[in-house]
Design a protein around this motif. Structure first.
Motif, PDB file in Angstrom:
ATOM      1  N   LEU A 263       0.500  17.604 -24.422  1.00 14.29           N
ATOM      2  CA  LEU A 263      -0.332  18.653 -24.625  1.00 14.29           C
ATOM      3  C   LEU A 263      -1.528  18.059 -25.740  1.00 14.29           C
ATOM      4  O   LEU A 263      -2.609  18.133 -25.516  1.00 14.29           O
ATOM      5  N   GLY A 264      -0.793  17.934 -26.972  1.00 18.53           N
ATOM      6  CA  GLY A 264      -1.657  17.670 -28.106  1.00 18.53           C
ATOM      7  C   GLY A 264      -2.640  16.260 -27.809  1.00 18.53           C
ATOM      8  O   GLY A 264      -3.618  16.115 -28.166  1.00 18.53           O
TER       9      GLY A 264
ATOM     10  N   LEU B 240       0.192  27.826 -20.732  1.00 16.62           N
ATOM     11  CA  LEU B 240       1.383  27.305 -20.694  1.00 16.62           C
ATOM     12  C   LEU B 240       2.375  27.315 -22.148  1.00 16.62           C
ATOM     13  O   LEU B 240       3.413  27.587 -22.113  1.00 16.62           O
ATOM     14  N   VAL B 241       1.693  27.386 -23.195  1.00 15.38           N
ATOM     15  CA  VAL B 241       2.526  27.481 -24.461  1.00 15.38           C
ATOM     16  C   VAL B 241       2.990  28.995 -24.473  1.00 15.38           C
ATOM     17  O   VAL B 241       4.009  29.281 -25.125  1.00 15.38           O
TER      18      VAL B 241
ATOM     19  N   THR C 118       4.295  29.957 -30.518  1.00 22.67           N
ATOM     20  CA  THR C 118       3.179  30.049 -29.791  1.00 22.67           C
ATOM     21  C   THR C 118       2.094  29.536 -30.552  1.00 22.67           C
ATOM     22  O   THR C 118       0.970  28.997 -30.246  1.00 22.67           O
ATOM     23  N   GLN C 119       2.112  30.453 -31.703  1.00 24.90           N
ATOM     24  CA  GLN C 119       0.932  30.283 -32.758  1.00 24.90           C
ATOM     25  C   GLN C 119       0.831  28.744 -33.271  1.00 24.90           C
ATOM     26  O   GLN C 119      -0.422  28.257 -33.359  1.00 24.90           O
ATOM     27  N   VAL C 120       1.905  28.239 -33.579  1.00 26.36           N
ATOM     28  CA  VAL C 120       1.804  26.855 -34.111  1.00 26.36           C
ATOM     29  C   VAL C 120       1.327  26.196 -33.162  1.00 26.36           C
ATOM     30  O   VAL C 120       0.634  25.201 -33.479  1.00 26.36           O
ATOM     31  N   ALA C 121       1.881  26.173 -31.889  1.00 24.05           N
ATOM     32  CA  ALA C 121       1.368  25.357 -30.634  1.00 24.05           C
ATOM     33  C   ALA C 121       0.144  25.313 -30.389  1.00 24.05           C
ATOM     34  O   ALA C 121      -0.813  24.225 -30.286  1.00 24.05           O
TER      35      ALA C 121
ATOM     36  N   GLY D   4      -1.876  28.125 -37.335  1.00 23.40           N
ATOM     37  CA  GLY D   4      -0.847  28.581 -36.796  1.00 23.40           C
ATOM     38  C   GLY D   4       0.379  28.871 -37.361  1.00 23.40           C
ATOM     39  O   GLY D   4       0.954  30.119 -37.449  1.00 23.40           O
ATOM     40  N   ILE D   5       0.433  28.035 -38.864  1.00 23.70           N
ATOM     41  CA  ILE D   5       1.669  28.570 -39.762  1.00 23.70           C
ATOM     42  C   ILE D   5       1.330  29.783 -40.363  1.00 23.70           C
ATOM     43  O   ILE D   5       2.149  30.667 -40.652  1.00 23.70           O
ATOM     44  N   ALA D   6      -0.040  29.650 -40.994  1.00 16.75           N
ATOM     45  CA  ALA D   6      -0.373  31.037 -41.627  1.00 16.75           C
ATOM     46  C   ALA D   6      -0.479  32.209 -40.910  1.00 16.75           C
ATOM     47  O   ALA D   6       0.012  33.235 -41.472  1.00 16.75           O
TER      48      ALA D   6
END
Length: 463
Positions: A19-20, A125-126, A135-138, A327-329
């Motif tokens: 996807l990325g 999708l994620v 989900t947030q990271v993706a 996403g990580i934060a």
């Protein structure tokens, strides 16, 4: 269509990576026009005004397609609609690559504009195939790689067009999109529809008309020359379309946008914060290159187009990095804290830029910092909204935020142009330094308004 209640299949890093990479290829195709526009104008024998139609066409198509794609993804499944949409984008890229004239190229750009719908479909999708924390990271990864594609597009467009031809700068990214779409279709499991309700096509048409009228109307008004009566007519037309759309949505058995969803604090606050940040950022996107290029008395740097392109590379890289960090934060500190930090950094940087613009490094650093801060905030807003609304509304909710950001940046750029036009010195036909100062302060104040919105967000909100 039956709606299943089976637990979704979990996906691994290869599927998210596919996807990325698809997002990277899409961002590349989107960005190849900007640095090669002079070459396109010369090859197609068109002027600057006609050349600007390419950008307008892509913007309008994207603004219209994004909410429709999100709704269709909720209705028929994200993977199914994504593959169809990428088929349309691929057809547009191939048409653009073979275009012998401007009308054919514009037709290709209309089809390419469908790529904006890929982001909300990816979020669907994620959301379905990953646990909430991942989900947030993706979301950050996909958004960041789409931005990264812009850097790739800006860097490869010129060399490809000059050494091969303008046709290949469309054909190469399109080939990558076709190949990656096939990989995504193979690796990504099918996702069940979240709703079996029919599509509110009247609502779709009215929302599309409202967005088109808003963008074109603002551009016409910002361009100047319209009498007050015409401005009033444009405003009334947009208001009438928006009112008609709202009336249809209230009465529809299965509305395209549930107005009750828009009334949710998580939704309207995210939309308002996105709008304010995008307006301020759009002004920055316009003002910084203008100040770099202008050669005024004691200000400006007379930079060439190639120089400006290099100066903007750090900002693009910052946008890519922001995707992963956001996403990580958001997962670690919560979206509200991330959005607040991004808004503070954006507003503070822009207001400081009003007085600190004596060196190119100050403009380059400010553009990179605002790009990073706005991207972090926007991705945190998308991630939090994607998990705050019902699963069946993920596509349409994130689509509306994507559209808000696209329109906000476009309107902000127009507002920046209006301020410079109003502050142009008749003797030199150049914007005065005070016009830039006013623009940066205005952009900072508008961005700061998002902080008022953030205050109403639920404290400690976590997806």
């Amino acid at each position: 269509m039956a709606v299943t209640t089976e637990a979704p299949v979990r996906i691994g890093k290869p599927a998210i990576g596919a996807l990325g990479i698809l997002a990277l290829a899409l961002g590349t195709l989107q960005a190849v026009v900007e640095p090669s526009l002079p070459l396109l104008q010369d090859d197609l024998r068109i002027g600057p005004a006609e050349g600007s139609l390419i950008f307008i066409t892509l913007l309008i198509t994207g603004a219209v397609v994004a909410p429709i794609a999100g709704k269709l993804g909720d209705r028929y499944g994200g993977k199914r609609v994504l593959v169809v949409l990428m088929t349309v984008v691929s057809a547009g890229g191939l048409l653009s690559s073979a275009a012998p004239n401007l009308p054919v190229l514009l037709a290709g750009q209309i089809l390419q504009g469908a790529m904006v719908g890929a982001l909300p479909l990816s979020f669907i999708l994620v959301r379905k195939h990953l646990p909430p924390g991942q989900t947030q990271v993706a979301v950050g990864l996909v958004s960041g790689l789409f931005t990264g594609g812009s850097l790739v597009g800006m860097l490869i467009a010129g060399p490809i067009a000059e050494n091969l031809s303008r046709h290949w700068m469309f054909a190469i990214p399109t080939t990558a999109i076709i190949a990656t779409t096939l990989i995504v279709a193979r690796m990504m499991p099918g996702d069940a529809p979240e709703s079996d309700a029919t599509i509110d096509w009247l609502g779709v048409i009215l929302l599309s008309c409202t967005l088109v009228a808003l963008v074109l109307g603002f551009m016409a008004v910002a361009g100047g020359g319209l009498p007050p009566l015409a401005i009033a007519a444009v405003t009334a037309g947009v208001a009438a379309l928006a009112t008609a759309w709202a009336a249809v949505e209230r009465r529809a058995a299965s509305p395209m946008v549930d107005l009750r969803m828009l009334a949710m604090p998580a939704m309207w606050s995210a939309s308002a914060a996105t709008l304010f940040l995008s307006l301020g950022f759009g002004m920055t996107v316009y003002l910084v290159p203008q100040m770099l290029s202008v050669s005024g008395d004691g200000y400006g740097f007379g930079a060439s187009s190639s120089d400006i392109g290099l100066y903007l590379v750090p900002a693009t890289i910052a946008g890519v990095v922001a995707g992963t960090i956001a996403g990580i934060a958001s997962r670690r500190f919560g979206p509200r804290a991330v959005i607040t930090a991004g808004a503070l950094a954006t507003a503070g940087t822009l207001i400081a830029l009003a007085s600190l613009h004596d060196s190119t490094w100050q403009l380059v650093a400010a553009r990179a910092l605002t790009g990073f801060a706005v991207s972090v905030s926007a991705i945190a807003l998308l991630a939090s909204t994607a998990t705050a609304v019902a699963a069946k509304d993920t596509g349409i909710a994130t689509s509306l935020l994507v559209v808000t950001r696209v329109v906000g940046v476009a309107l902000g750029a127009q507002l920046g142009g209006v301020l410079l036009e109003a502050g142009t010195d008749p003797a030199t036909d150049l914007p005065t330094e005070s016009a830039f100062t006013t623009g940066f302060i205005t952009a900072g104040v508008i961005a700061a308004l998002s902080l008022l919105v953030v205050r109403v967000m639920k404290k400690g909100t976590r997806a």
